[in-house]
Scaffold this active site. Sequence first.
Site, mmCIF file in Angstrom:
data_model
loop_
_atom_site.group_PDB
_atom_site.id
_atom_site.type_symbol
_atom_site.label_atom_id
_atom_site.label_comp_id
_atom_site.label_asym_id
_atom_site.label_seq_id
_atom_site.Cartn_x
_atom_site.Cartn_y
_atom_site.Cartn_z
ATOM 1 N N VAL A 8 2.299 -11.428 -8.819
ATOM 2 C CA VAL A 8 1.101 -10.792 -9.374
ATOM 3 C C VAL A 8 1.520 -9.665 -10.310
ATOM 4 O O VAL A 8 2.375 -8.850 -9.964
ATOM 5 C CB VAL A 8 0.222 -10.192 -8.238
ATOM 6 N N CYS A 9 0.912 -9.631 -11.502
ATOM 7 C CA CYS A 9 1.118 -8.506 -12.417
ATOM 8 C C CYS A 9 -0.216 -8.202 -13.105
ATOM 9 O O CYS A 9 -1.236 -8.793 -12.770
ATOM 10 C CB CYS A 9 2.242 -8.772 -13.405
ATOM 11 N N ASN A 10 -0.185 -7.300 -14.059
ATOM 12 C CA ASN A 10 -1.429 -6.906 -14.737
ATOM 13 C C ASN A 10 -2.075 -8.061 -15.492
ATOM 14 O O ASN A 10 -3.241 -8.349 -15.314
ATOM 15 C CB ASN A 10 -1.180 -5.748 -15.706
ATOM 16 N N GLY A 12 -0.365 -11.283 -16.051
ATOM 17 C CA GLY A 12 0.162 -12.597 -15.705
ATOM 18 C C GLY A 12 1.177 -13.126 -16.702
ATOM 19 O O GLY A 12 1.717 -14.201 -16.521
ATOM 20 N N SER A 40 -3.689 -9.675 -11.865
ATOM 21 C CA SER A 40 -4.365 -9.053 -10.724
ATOM 22 C C SER A 40 -5.880 -9.293 -10.705
ATOM 23 O O SER A 40 -6.436 -9.521 -9.621
ATOM 24 C CB SER A 40 -4.038 -7.559 -10.636
#
Length: 105
Positions: A8-10, A12, A40
Site C-alpha cells: 500500500v502506498c499513496n 499505488g 491507500s
Amino acid sequence: MKKNILLVCNAGMSTSLLVTKMQKAADKDDITVNIAATASPDLKNKLDEVKPDVMMLGPQVRYMEKKLAAEYDFPVKVINMRDYGLMNGENVLKDALATIDAAGK
C-alpha cells in the site's frame, strides 16, 4: 500454500514497480506468492480481492500502521525505507514472508 502480500502506498505507482521486482525475486527462488499493490484510498476494495496474509506499507503511509494493525487480523508492517527507495524487491519479499511466518500464517 500460496501467500498473499498487499503493498500500500499513496498513489499505488511506486509499489506497482516494487511488485514486479518482488515477483521476479519470488520466481527466481521458486516461491509461490500473490503480490498486489494498491493506493491507500482504494485499500478497502483491494482487501476483498486479495485477502492478504500481510500488508506492507510504503514509508509515505507509515502513519496508517497502528490503525490498520488494530483493524485487521493479519500483520501490517512498514517497508524498510532503504529497500523501498532502492526498489529492492528481494529484501521486501523476504521481510514480508518472514512477517507472515512470525505471525504463524
